[in-house]
Design an enzyme around this catalytic site. Structure first.
Site, PDB file in Angstrom:
ATOM      1  N   HIS A  98      95.695 134.888  57.364  1.00  0.00           N
ATOM      2  CA  HIS A  98      97.096 134.665  57.740  1.00  0.00           C
ATOM      3  C   HIS A  98      97.362 133.299  58.359  1.00  0.00           C
ATOM      4  CE1 HIS A  98     101.183 135.601  58.447  1.00  0.00           C
ATOM      5  NE2 HIS A  98     101.084 135.726  59.748  1.00  0.00           N
ATOM      6  N   ASP A 112      95.484 136.478  52.616  1.00  0.00           N
ATOM      7  CA  ASP A 112      96.298 136.919  53.753  1.00  0.00           C
ATOM      8  C   ASP A 112      96.497 138.435  53.705  1.00  0.00           C
ATOM      9  OD1 ASP A 112      98.199 137.361  55.733  1.00  0.00           O
ATOM     10  OD2 ASP A 112      99.285 135.508  55.297  1.00  0.00           O
ATOM     11  N   SER A 172     104.489 132.314  59.490  1.00  0.00           N
ATOM     12  CA  SER A 172     104.678 133.758  59.594  1.00  0.00           C
ATOM     13  C   SER A 172     106.157 134.054  59.836  1.00  0.00           C
ATOM     14  CB  SER A 172     103.779 134.333  60.689  1.00  0.00           C
ATOM     15  OG  SER A 172     103.735 135.735  60.622  1.00  0.00           O
TER      16      SER A 172
END
Length: 705
Positions: free
Chosen positions: A682, A650, A575
Site C-alpha cells: 500500500h 496492494d 490512499s
C-alpha cells in the site's frame, strides 16, 4: 568610519555562515528523517518490574540500566549475548523484563531469556514460520500462529502444543480479524494467570478470493487474499477460550448477527470472565458483553448506538487487580471519555467529562487511570491521570507531543516529548510533575541546513469551524516573489497531519520541495482525527464532499497571500489522500494544475467492507452517495496533469481502483500518466521510497510551470 567597518565585517560573517550552510538532498530527506536527522532520543525505555529502576537501549545494541535517584550502568552489548547463546541478534529485539533481573528477547522465531545477575540465559527456537508471537504475563509461555492455526510452548524449553488443527484454509485462528479495524491489532489474549488463551477465529468461506499478481515467480503466479468489498459477504468471527490445564476449547459466537464484529477482548483480573464488544455489521450499534470461561453469555452489560457510526477501539481497563469493575472508553457525548462500570453493568461514575479527545490509556492500576489526550489544543498530546472519584490532573505541563511510560506503582513517569521549538527532551518525573532526572535535551540535527520553520495557523471553514494549517516556505524566501504551491493532503478519518511536534508533523521531503522554490501547504479538514464526533462524523455517507470544501477554503486562504502564484497549485496525497487528490482535481477543474494520486480509492464500492461501510453504509443503502463520490463519475471534468501511482501488490486499496479509473480515462479520450511499483504493497517503503518521491516531485516540478 568605524561603524561602517563593523557593518562590513558583520555582512561578511553572515555571508560566510550562509554560504557554509549545507543543502539537503532529496535522498537525505527521505531516508534520513528517522535516522541521520532524527533528534537524539531515548530508545526502548522500559520500567523494571516492582522497582524504581529502568532500562533503555543505547544505539539499540547496548543495554543500560538506571535508577530514578541513582546512576546508570551499561550492562552489556548485544554481541556479548550473541557469543554466549550462539545467536545472531543485531539489536535487543522485542526487549521486555520478565522480572527484576531477567529480560526476554524475541527476534524472528528465536526467544531468549537472560539473567543479568547470574549472567546465564536460554535460547528457544520456535518453528521457522511462527508468527504473531505473544507471551503470557510472566513470560513462562509463548503462543504463536503457524500457517492458520494456533500453538503455544514453554519459554524455557520448546514443546509445541496444538491449540487448533483446522485443515480448512478458510478457518483462521489467532490472527487479527476485521482487517485490523476497530482497534483490533492482535488475535491472541492470555488470561492474567496464564491458565487460558482467548483467541480470534474467523471463517472466511464466503469471502471473495481477490487475486494479486506475483511477478517474482517464473512464470508469474496469482496469490489470493480474502477481500470483502462493501456490501459483499464478510468473514464470520468468534472467540475461542482454550484451557491450558484441560487442553480443550470452547467458543463464543456473535449474538445478534452472523457477520457482526467481535472487538476489544479483555480478561477480568480474576481470570473468570471475558468482556468484549459485539459490533453490528452496520457499525451503528454495539453490545458490551460479559461471558464466562465456558463461553456462556452471562449478561449484556450495556449498549450504544448512533445514526452515523459507533467505533469501539479500546478494551475494558481494570484499575484494580482485586476487582472486576472496569473503565470503558466511549465518545457517546461527543468526545472520548472514561466511564466506570461495575462488572454487572452498573454505571458507577463518569470519570472524565472532557471536551477534547482521549488518545491512549497508558496505565490503569491502584485506582488510577493514566491517559494521553490532546487537551484544549488539539495539536498536543499530553498525559493526564484520573482517580475513581473523577479527580483529574494534568501531569505534563509542557505543550507538545509527549510519549510516556508509567511505572508499576504509578509513582514515576518517563516522559519524552517534542514540540514546534523543541527537537526532543526526555526526562523522568514524579507523578506530581516534579522533574527528577533529565536524560536527553536534543540539539537541532538540521541546524546547519538552515531550513525554514513551518508556520502553523488556523482558518475557518464556511460553517465557522476552526481548521489547522501548516505552511512551509523556502529557506531563502523572498516576499516580493510569486511562489507555486504543493498541497499535501490526506483528509481521512483518524489522521492528523499537523501536530505540535518537531517538524510539526511534516516530512523532510516537504522542506526539500520548499527549497526548490515552492510553498508546501497542508490543511487538516473536517473528517480528520482528534477533533471529536461533530468534527469527524460530518463526512458520513458523503466521503470527499465536506473535505473538498474545506480544502478549497485553504486555497482561498493561499490566494490572499501576496507571494502565492494561484495559477500554479499542485496537489499530492496517498490512499485517502489519493482519493482527495483526484476529488480536488476533478471537482475543481482549473484550480489545481497538477495532481499526483498514490494508491487512491477511486470508487468506495471497491474498498473493503469494515472501513467502507462505516463511513458510507453499503452501496445498496447509499446508492446516491457512492455515485456522487466516485472518481469514475467525475473523470470527464479533469483538467491539468494527473499522475496515478499504485503498488501492484496492494492488499489495502487494491489496484482495481486505479485501473478502473484509467480505463474510464481511456474511454473518455483523456490522457493521464500512470506509474506502478511492482510487488510493493500500500505504500513504497525502504530504499525504493527515494525513487517514489523523486517520481512524485519531479512530476510536479516539470508540469507545474
Amino acid at each position: 568610519m568605524y561603524n561602517r567597518f563593523v557593518l562590513l565585517c558583520l555582512a561578511f560573517l553572515l555571508t560566510t555562515v550562509s554560504s557554509a550552510q549545507k543543502d539537503l538532498t532529496l535522498e537525505q530527506a527521505v531516508l534520513g528523517q528517522y535516522q541521520q536527522f532524527y533528534p537524539e532520543h531515548i530508545f526502548g525505555f522500559e520500567w523494571i518490574k516492582n522497582q524504581s529502576k529502568y532500562s533503555y537501549l543505547k544505539g539499540y545494541q547496548t543495554l543500560v540500566v538506571g535508577e530514578v535517584g541513582g546512576e546508570e550502568e551499561q550492562i552489556m552489548h548485544i554481541r556479548e549475548l550473541n557469543e554466549l547463546l550462539d545467536i545472531q541478534f543485531f539489536y535487543f529485539a522485542g526487549f521486555k523484563w520478565k522480572n527484576e533481573s531477567t529480560f526476554v528477547l524475541n527476534f524472528n522465531e528465536v526467544v531468549v531469556t537472560y539473567n543479568i545477575e547470574t549472567k546465564k540465559g536460554t535460547k528457544v527456537e520456535l518453528p521457522k514460520n511462527a508468527e504473531r508471537i505473544k507471551f503470557n504475563e510472566d513470560y513462562s509461555l509463548v503462543a504463536y500462529t503457524r500457517d492458520k492455526n494456533l500453538y503455544y510452548s514453554p519459554v524455557d524449553s520448546f514443546e509445541e502444543i496444538e491449540v487448533t488443527n483446522n485443515i480448512d484454509l478458510n478457518i483462521v485462528s489467532g490472527q487479527e480479524i476485521a482487517r485490523s479495524e476497530m482497534g483490533i491489532t492482535e488475535g491472541i489474549f492470555w488470561s492474567p494467570s496464564g491458565n487460558r488463551i482467548a483467541f480470534y477465529q474467523k471463517d472466511e468461506s464466503n469471502v471473495h478470493d481477490y487475486p494479486l499478481l506475483n511477478i517474482n515467480d517464473y512464470p508469474g503466479s496469482l496469490t489470493s487474499i480474502k477481500y470483502p468489498m462493501a456490501g459483499q459477504d464478510s468473514e464470520r468471527a468468534r472467540v475461542g477460550i482454550y484451557s491450558i490445564k484441560n487442553r480443550s476449547t470452547v467458543f463464543i459466537s456473535t449474538e445478534h448477527g452472523d457477520e457482526n464484529y467481535l472487538t476489544n477482548v479483555s480478561w477480568t483480573p480474576d481470570d473468570q470472565f471475558i468482556l468484549l464488544a459485539e459490533v453490528a455489521r452496520s457499525q451503528k450499534h454495539i453490545w458490551v458483553q460479559k461471558y464466562n470461561v465456558q463461553g456462556q453469555l452471562i449478561k449484556t452489560l450495556f449498549e450504544e448506538s448512533s445514526d452515523t457510526w459507533v467505533e469501539p477501539e479500546k478494551p475494558a481497563y481494570f484499575p484494580s487487580k482485586n476487582s472486576n469493575d472496569f473503565v470503558w472508553v466511549s465518545e457517546r457525548d461527543g468526545f472520548d471519555n472514561l466511564y466506570y462500570y461495575s462488572i454487572d453493568g452498573e454505571l458507577k461514575r463518569q470519570l472524565t467529562n472532557n471536551k477534547f479527545m482521549l488518545k491512549e490509556v497508558v496505565a490503569a492500576h491502584h485506582g488510577e487511570i493514566f491517559f494521553t489526550a490532546t487537551g484544549e489544543n488539539p495539536l498536543n498530546t499530553l498525559l493526564y491521570k484520573v482517580d475513581l472519584k473523577g479527580r483529574q490532573n494534568l501531569i505534563t505541563k509542557e505543550s507538545g507531543t509527549h510519549s510516556v511510560s508509567v511505572n508499576c506503582t504509578g509513582a514515576f513517569v518517563f516522559d519524552q516529548f517534542s514540540s514546534h521549538d523543541i527537537p526532543n527532551k526526555a526526562l523522568i518525573k514524579s507523578v506530581k510533575g516534579k522533574e527528577l532526572k533529565e536524560m536527553v535535551v536534543a540539539d537541532n540535527p538540521l541546524a546547519e541546513y538552515g531550513l525554514s520553520k513551518a508556520e502553523i495557523k488556523t482558518i475557518q471553514s464556511k460553517d465557522g469551524v476552526e481548521l489547522y494549517t501548516r505552511l512551509i516556505k523556502p529557506k531563502d524566501f523572498d516576499s516580493t516573489k510569486k511562489y507555486p504551491v504543493l498541497i499535501y493532503v490526506y483528509g481521512g478519518p483518524h489522521a492528523q497531519l499537523i501536530t505540535n511536534s518537531w517538524l510539526d508533523g511534516a516530512s523532510l521531503w516537504m522542506h526539500w520541495m520548499a527549497n526548490q522554490g515552492y510553498v508546501v501547504f497542508t490543511l487538516d479538514n473536517r473528517g480528520s482525527g482528534n477533533r471529536g464526533v461533530e468534527f469527524e462524523h460530518v463526512i458520513h455517507r458523503n466521503l470527499g464532499v465536506v473535505e473538498h470544501q474545506d480544502q478549497l477554503e485553504g486555497v482561498n486562504y493561499l490566494s490572499q497571500l501576496d507571494y502565492i502564484d494561484t495559477s500554479r497549485i499542485a496537489v499530492h496525497g496517498w490512499s485517502y489522500g489519493g482519493f482527495m487528490t483526484g476529488t480536488m482535481m476533478m471537482k475543481s477543474p482549473g484550480v489545481f494544475k497538477v495532481g499526483v494520486a498514490g494508491g487512491p480509492v477511486t470508487d468506495w464500492k471497491f474498498y473493503e467492507a469494515m472501513y467502507g461501510e462505516r463511513y458510507m453504509d453499503t452501496p445498496e443503502e447509499n446508492k446516491e452517495g457512492y455515485e456522487k463520490t466516485s472518481l469514475l463519475n467525475q473523470a470527464e471534468n479533469l483538467k491539468g496533469d494527473l499522475l496515478l501511482i499504485h503498488g501492484t501488490s496492494d492488499p489495502v486499496v487494491v489496484m482495481q481502483h486505479n485501473l478502473a479509473l484509467i480505463k474510464k480515462f481511456v474511454e473518455l479520450g483523456i490522457q493521464v500518466d500512470f506509474f506502478p511499483y511492482p510487488m510493493h504493497e500500500h505504500n513504497v517503503r525502504g530504499k525504493d521510497r527515494v525513487h517514489l518521491m523523486q517520481k512524485v516531485l519531479d512530476y510536479v516540478l516539470e508540469n507545474n510551470q
